[in-house]
Design a protein around this motif. Structure first.
Motif, PDB file in Angstrom:
ATOM      1  N   LEU A  28      29.095 -43.288   7.624  1.00 47.31           N
ATOM      2  CA  LEU A  28      28.243 -43.625   8.332  1.00 47.31           C
ATOM      3  C   LEU A  28      27.372 -42.328   9.042  1.00 47.31           C
ATOM      4  N   ALA A  29      28.028 -41.231   8.739  1.00 46.91           N
ATOM      5  CA  ALA A  29      27.774 -39.831   9.246  1.00 46.91           C
ATOM      6  C   ALA A  29      27.684 -39.699  10.824  1.00 46.91           C
ATOM      7  N   LEU A  30      28.566 -40.687  11.114  1.00 46.88           N
ATOM      8  CA  LEU A  30      28.905 -40.727  12.736  1.00 46.88           C
ATOM      9  C   LEU A  30      29.571 -39.415  13.199  1.00 46.88           C
ATOM     10  N   ASP A  31      30.146 -38.519  12.176  1.00 41.28           N
ATOM     11  CA  ASP A  31      30.937 -37.340  12.625  1.00 41.28           C
ATOM     12  C   ASP A  31      29.984 -36.034  12.649  1.00 41.28           C
ATOM     13  N   GLN A  32      28.804 -36.321  12.411  1.00 39.09           N
ATOM     14  CA  GLN A  32      27.837 -35.252  12.102  1.00 39.09           C
ATOM     15  C   GLN A  32      27.004 -35.113  13.658  1.00 39.09           C
ATOM     16  N   PRO A  33      26.275 -33.941  13.929  1.00 40.90           N
ATOM     17  CA  PRO A  33      25.436 -33.949  14.920  1.00 40.90           C
ATOM     18  C   PRO A  33      24.312 -34.817  15.008  1.00 40.90           C
ATOM     19  N   ILE A  34      23.670 -35.211  15.868  1.00 42.85           N
ATOM     20  CA  ILE A  34      22.605 -36.383  16.079  1.00 42.85           C
ATOM     21  C   ILE A  34      21.609 -36.113  15.279  1.00 42.85           C
ATOM     22  N   TRP A  35      21.010 -34.785  15.006  1.00 38.35           N
ATOM     23  CA  TRP A  35      19.820 -34.471  14.174  1.00 38.35           C
ATOM     24  C   TRP A  35      20.169 -34.780  12.703  1.00 38.35           C
ATOM     25  N   VAL A  36      21.458 -34.632  12.220  1.00 38.69           N
ATOM     26  CA  VAL A  36      21.922 -34.869  10.875  1.00 38.69           C
ATOM     27  C   VAL A  36      21.945 -36.548  10.743  1.00 38.69           C
ATOM     28  N   GLN A  37      22.333 -37.222  11.803  1.00 35.38           N
ATOM     29  CA  GLN A  37      22.526 -38.367  11.753  1.00 35.38           C
ATOM     30  C   GLN A  37      21.088 -39.116  11.546  1.00 35.38           C
ATOM     31  N   PHE A  38      19.820 -38.530  12.340  1.00 34.01           N
ATOM     32  CA  PHE A  38      18.868 -39.087  12.069  1.00 34.01           C
ATOM     33  C   PHE A  38      18.260 -38.692  10.584  1.00 34.01           C
ATOM     34  N   GLY A  39      18.385 -37.747  10.377  1.00 32.48           N
ATOM     35  CA  GLY A  39      18.029 -37.192   8.876  1.00 32.48           C
ATOM     36  C   GLY A  39      18.658 -38.397   7.761  1.00 32.48           C
ATOM     37  N   VAL A  40      20.090 -38.641   8.010  1.00 31.08           N
ATOM     38  CA  VAL A  40      20.667 -39.720   6.818  1.00 31.08           C
ATOM     39  C   VAL A  40      19.971 -40.785   6.896  1.00 31.08           C
ATOM     40  N   TYR A  41      19.626 -41.354   8.327  1.00 33.29           N
ATOM     41  CA  TYR A  41      18.903 -42.415   8.566  1.00 33.29           C
ATOM     42  C   TYR A  41      17.646 -42.583   7.926  1.00 33.29           C
ATOM     43  N   PHE A  42      16.827 -41.725   8.224  1.00 34.21           N
ATOM     44  CA  PHE A  42      15.613 -41.370   7.601  1.00 34.21           C
ATOM     45  C   PHE A  42      15.812 -41.456   6.119  1.00 34.21           C
ATOM     46  N   GLY A  43      16.671 -40.503   5.496  1.00 35.90           N
ATOM     47  CA  GLY A  43      16.895 -40.792   4.215  1.00 35.90           C
ATOM     48  C   GLY A  43      17.239 -42.100   3.510  1.00 35.90           C
ATOM     49  N   LYS A  44      18.072 -42.817   4.296  1.00 37.67           N
ATOM     50  CA  LYS A  44      18.620 -44.046   3.867  1.00 37.67           C
ATOM     51  C   LYS A  44      17.282 -45.103   3.815  1.00 37.67           C
ATOM     52  N   VAL A  45      16.479 -45.133   5.012  1.00 40.66           N
ATOM     53  CA  VAL A  45      15.467 -46.048   4.846  1.00 40.66           C
ATOM     54  C   VAL A  45      14.305 -45.955   3.799  1.00 40.66           C
ATOM     55  N   LEU A  46      14.052 -44.329   3.600  1.00 41.89           N
ATOM     56  CA  LEU A  46      13.215 -44.324   2.406  1.00 41.89           C
ATOM     57  C   LEU A  46      13.705 -44.896   1.162  1.00 41.89           C
ATOM     58  N   GLN A  47      14.940 -44.811   1.177  1.00 40.48           N
ATOM     59  CA  GLN A  47      15.696 -45.509  -0.120  1.00 40.48           C
ATOM     60  C   GLN A  47      15.834 -47.038  -0.077  1.00 40.48           C
ATOM     61  N   GLY A  48      15.322 -47.599   0.881  1.00 44.17           N
ATOM     62  CA  GLY A  48      15.334 -48.980   1.150  1.00 44.17           C
ATOM     63  C   GLY A  48      16.733 -49.514   1.778  1.00 44.17           C
ATOM     64  N   ASP A  49      17.504 -48.448   2.321  1.00 43.83           N
ATOM     65  CA  ASP A  49      18.831 -48.869   2.886  1.00 43.83           C
ATOM     66  C   ASP A  49      18.514 -49.357   4.294  1.00 43.83           C
ATOM     67  N   LEU A  50      18.609 -50.229   4.710  1.00 44.12           N
ATOM     68  CA  LEU A  50      18.657 -50.608   6.136  1.00 44.12           C
ATOM     69  C   LEU A  50      20.025 -50.685   6.854  1.00 44.12           C
ATOM     70  N   GLY A  51      20.976 -50.426   6.061  1.00 38.62           N
ATOM     71  CA  GLY A  51      22.440 -50.583   6.682  1.00 38.62           C
ATOM     72  C   GLY A  51      22.930 -51.965   6.564  1.00 38.62           C
ATOM     73  N   ASN A  52      24.282 -52.238   6.952  1.00 38.17           N
ATOM     74  CA  ASN A  52      24.833 -53.386   6.827  1.00 38.17           C
ATOM     75  C   ASN A  52      25.120 -53.972   8.351  1.00 38.17           C
ATOM     76  N   SER A  53      24.762 -55.197   8.122  1.00 39.98           N
ATOM     77  CA  SER A  53      25.091 -56.024   9.673  1.00 39.98           C
ATOM     78  C   SER A  53      26.658 -55.622  10.117  1.00 39.98           C
ATOM     79  N   TRP A  54      26.791 -55.187  11.400  1.00 39.54           N
ATOM     80  CA  TRP A  54      27.993 -54.954  11.957  1.00 39.54           C
ATOM     81  C   TRP A  54      28.987 -56.236  11.913  1.00 39.54           C
ATOM     82  N   LEU A  55      28.385 -57.386  12.153  1.00 40.76           N
ATOM     83  CA  LEU A  55      29.055 -58.636  12.061  1.00 40.76           C
ATOM     84  C   LEU A  55      29.536 -59.166  10.736  1.00 40.76           C
TER      85      LEU A  55
END
Lengths: 291, 336
Positions: B55-82
């Motif tokens: 989940l890139a949670l071990d990275q600094p926060i701006w890297v995390q945002f970059g990863v999130y941004f990239g994933k959303v652009l690829q149509g990946d909104l992540g998985n439900s936590w539950l």
């Protein structure tokens, strides 16, 4: 027989004058006055303790002993509806104050200075507009942790763009006027120009919005409680009471959910009428445009 | 014209970036750590570290945002936590139910609100105006979810006219094969009259709720717009020319339509929120119920995806409305 009729006191004449000019404002103010009295004198008005459970008297239909019936815990619904007014004010008033405290200085500063801070703020507000306000409030409160303080802060901060926009527009209209120029020439510091010279002339529009924003705050906080985020039963809060009443509506115990809902509508209606009237009074242009 | 259109569409890009920043920060401020939820109770330290890295949670926060941004652009909104199911697939699965409700609700709301607002504007402060103004104030003030509950109480419990508010179709019927995603339309297309009838019955109350809530601002705004148009110079000129009333009204209506449509477009954002609450009360099983349940359960991967999709929906609606205005209103094309 010629008893001299004392002339009505001056305040009564003023009230009559306002009522004639804006019946909406008068009705709204009257409703809110009743709710305010209800909230202040709640401890003396409630026939029972609003959170006293009577296990032997659960879901009793409205009667003379319990005019609004009792809920699933055997608590008196009338007492809880009366006590709910205090919760509504207790959230709405601080929330609007937070909105004013955050929004007004922001609008003052960006309107006066212009340039990139102004541009960033306005673009940010534009971006906020694409989120449904109710969902945004729910999501942020849930994320920040559903404490009462967070409910107030989140509603306040989501309100602040409204105040900032209104004040900013006023400041832009005022910043070129002579009184501002002379204040600058006299060597006043910027904060003094903003808060002492401009603020009193620019605050009217923001004040006209307060009642409508309070209506929004009451709605949002009740919605949060209805969804079970934030205030929890058995707190006598209207949204939480409607949540409790929801399960009984389809089994016929309508009084548990209907009475708090009516109180909620009446308060929001009162605030909206008050707000409509205030906007008409303080901004004659608006009145001309909508009439 | 084409240049203006391109500019308007390009403006969406920075807006999307800001929206993504908001939704990213939404999960950050929650401070919830999904790793424990996702890895499960029996996970070892290495497995937890693995999930954290994925989940890139071990990275600094701006890297995390970059990863999130990239994933959303690829149509990946992540998985439900539950449930650990992909959020985008779940949203797409439920979206037709919400769109069905919103579409009929706004259509009926506008169908009632626009004529009422116009009529009120023809005789300001007349009896009809007073009544509609009060009704519209009432519509502004009634809590959405409470209206839904009252509808169920009156039409299901008291009168027995409506089915219980439990989903989009009778529990004992199989939904028709998915073509459009609307049970009503799919049932009609498949000539499955029983399913279509049941879907219609389930739709009536929630649609009515959305219609009532949406009609209130539409009445108020239509009246204001129509009054402004009726007071304009060209209408006064037409009156002075002695044109018949019907012709003047038609003229006023034509010139009111663009601002009214624009207004309804901007109202859609708020109505999406309203629809979510209605869905929750009627157990509609659409996007709104999915999102609100996630908010209640604290499943922030879903909340994030839900809020993002609602925002994107508004962006698209605003864009469509602006393009519509550019195409129908020659004056708007001239403005920068």
């Amino acid at each position: 027989m010629s008893a001299t009729v004392a002339p009505p006191p001056r305040w009564a004449l003023r009230v009559a004058g306002i009522t004639r000019r804006s019946p909406t404002l008068a009705i709204g103010a009257a409703i809110m006055l009743v709710f305010a009295l209800m909230a202040i004198f709640a401890p003396w008005l409630t026939p029972y303790d609003p959170i006293m459970a009577q296990p032997r008297n659960v879901l009793a239909a409205p009667s003379t002993a319990h005019p609004f019936g009792t809920d699933g815990n055997g608590m008196d619904v009338l007492s809880r509806v009366i006590a709910g007014a205090g919760w509504a004010f207790g959230i709405a008033i601080p929330a609007v104050l937070v909105g004013l405290l955050a929004g007004v200085p922001l609008g003052l500063y960006t309107g006066y200075r212009g340039g990139w801070p102004d541009e960033i703020m306005m673009r940010g507000f534009d971006a906020l507009r694409v989120f449904p306000s109710i969902i945004l409030a729910l999501a942020v409160v849930a994320a920040a942790g559903p404490s009462l303080l967070n409910v107030v802060l989140v509603i306040g901060f989501l309100d602040s763009p409204v105040f900032a926009r209104v004040v900013r527009a006023e400041v832009i209209a005022l910043r070129g006027s002579t009184f501002v120029e002379s204040a600058v020439a006299a060597g006043n510091p910027t904060w003094r120009i903003l808060f002492v010279h401009i603020l009193p002339n620019a605050i009217q529009g923001a004040m006209a919005q307060t009642a409508v924003r309070a209506a929004w705050a009451v709605r949002i906080s009740a919605t949060l409680a209805f969804l079970g985020v934030g205030i929890q039963p058995p707190t006598p809060e209207w949204g939480a009471m409607i949540r409790q009443g929801a399960e009984y509506l389809v089994t016929g115990q309508w009084w548990v959910g209907i009475f708090p809902g009516l109180a909620l509508i009446l308060m929001v209606l009162g605030l909206n009428m008050l707000g409509d009237g205030m906007q008409d009074m303080l901004d004659p242009r608006r009145k001309a445009a909508t009439r | 014209m084409t240049g203006l259109l391109a500019r308007r569409i390009l403006l969406v890009v920075p807006l999307l970036a800001v929206i993504l920043l908001f939704t990213f920060l939404l999960v950050r401020i929650s401070g919830s750590d999904p790793v424990g939820l996702l890895a499960g109770p029996t996970a070892t330290t290495e497995e937890i570290a693995l999930v954290r890295a994925s989940l890139a949670l071990d990275q600094p926060i701006w890297v995390q945002f970059g990863v999130y941004f990239g994933k959303v652009l690829q149509g990946d909104l992540g998985n439900s936590w539950l449930s650990n199911r992909p959020v985008l697939a779940e949203i797409l699965d439920r979206a037709p139910a919400t769109i069905e409700l919103l579409f009929w609700g706004v259509l009926i709301g506008a169908g009632l609100g626009i004529p009422a607002g116009l009529r009120a504007a023809l005789r300001p402060d007349g009896g009809f105006d007073q009544v509609t103004r009060f009704l519209s104030l009432l519509g502004f003030s009634v809590p959405t979810y409470w209206l839904g509950l009252i509808m169920l109480f009156v039409f299901f419990y008291l009168l027995g006219w409506a089915p219980p508010g439990m989903g989009r179709i009778d529990l004992f019927l199989t939904p028709p094969d998915r073509i459009t995603g609307s049970y009503l339309i799919d049932g009609l297309l498949a000539a499955d009259w029983e399913a279509a009838g049941s879907a219609f019955g389930q739709l009536v109350l929630p649609v009515l709720c959305v219609a009532i809530i949406s009609a209130a601002p539409i009445i108020k705004q239509t009246r204001a717009i129509a009054l402004e148009v009726l007071a304009s110079d060209y209408i006064r000129y037409a009156r002075a020319q002695g044109l018949p009333h019907r012709q003047i009204r038609a003229m006023a209506l034509r010139n009111s339509m663009t601002p009214i449509v624009t207004f309804i477009g901007t109202e859609i954002t708020g109505l999406v929120g309203t629809t979510s609450l209605i869905e929750y009360v009627f157990a509609w099983g659409g996007l709104g119920q999915y999102g609100l349940s996630a908010i209640i359960a604290g499943d922030f991967a879903v909340v994030q995806g839900y809020v993002l999709v609602l925002a994107l929906f508004s962006v698209i609606v605003f864009l469509v409305v602006d393009v519509f205005v550019m195409l129908t209103e020659p004056r708007a094309g001239a403005a920068p």
